[in-house]
Design a protein around this motif. Structure first.
Motif, mmCIF file in Angstrom:
data_model
loop_
_atom_site.group_PDB
_atom_site.id
_atom_site.type_symbol
_atom_site.label_atom_id
_atom_site.label_comp_id
_atom_site.label_asym_id
_atom_site.label_seq_id
_atom_site.Cartn_x
_atom_site.Cartn_y
_atom_site.Cartn_z
ATOM 1 N N SER A 39 1.115 -1.277 0.311
ATOM 2 C CA SER A 39 0.135 -0.009 0.148
ATOM 3 C C SER A 39 1.103 1.507 -0.154
ATOM 4 C CB SER A 39 -1.181 0.072 1.316
ATOM 5 O OG SER A 39 -1.447 1.238 1.335
ATOM 6 N N SER A 88 6.603 2.973 0.770
ATOM 7 C CA SER A 88 5.043 1.692 1.093
ATOM 8 C C SER A 88 5.018 1.145 2.414
ATOM 9 C CB SER A 88 4.793 0.951 -0.399
ATOM 10 O OG SER A 88 6.043 0.072 -0.507
ATOM 11 N N ALA A 116 -6.110 -0.149 3.146
ATOM 12 C CA ALA A 116 -4.881 0.347 2.422
ATOM 13 C C ALA A 116 -5.369 1.053 0.882
ATOM 14 C CB ALA A 116 -4.561 -1.564 2.029
ATOM 15 N N SER A 117 -6.335 1.572 0.919
ATOM 16 C CA SER A 117 -6.132 1.828 -0.374
ATOM 17 C C SER A 117 -6.289 4.424 -0.328
ATOM 18 C CB SER A 117 -7.201 1.756 -1.235
ATOM 19 O OG SER A 117 -8.790 1.829 -0.432
#
Length: 117
Positions: A39, A88, A116-117
């Motif tokens: 992510s 990330s 995660a988004s």
């Protein structure tokens, strides 16, 4: 020959869907991550999101990684590791072989995707 070629896309789609599906049942391999994704969100933001969405979450730190245990103190359902990597976060979700389904696996996958988004 034409019949074999026509079946190839269906076999590929079935294999793809099977890989995305849940791994429930007694044959689950607890040594293989249930979810393993990356992510662009920071680990702290993902952890805060999961703590808001999931019941009974305990957070700890091991080096740069953030670890979350989900479930009762005596019998965890899931272990989530959030590891920073090159700007990330790598999210790894493990589930013990005989873990209770609390929360259900589908809900866990949904919450991981949302956070995660």
């Amino acid at each position: 020959m034409k019949r074999l070629l026509l079946l190839a896309p269906a076999v590929t789609l079935t294999a793809t869907l099977a890989a995305c599906g849940s791994s429930g049942g007694p044959a689950r391999d607890a040594s293989v991550p249930m979810v393993y994704v990356s992510s662009s969100r920071p680990a702290a933001a993902i952890a805060a999101c999961l703590e808001d969405r999931l019941p009974r979450v305990r957070t700890s730190h091991a080096g740069a990684a953030t670890e979350l245990a989900v479930g009762s103190d005596s019998h965890n359902s899931y272990f989530i590791t959030l590891t920073p990597l090159n700007g990330s976060t790598v999210i790894k979700v493990m589930r013990p072989a005989n873990a209770p389904d609390d929360p259900p696996e589908e809900e866990m996958r949904f919450d991981i995707a949302r956070c995660a988004s």
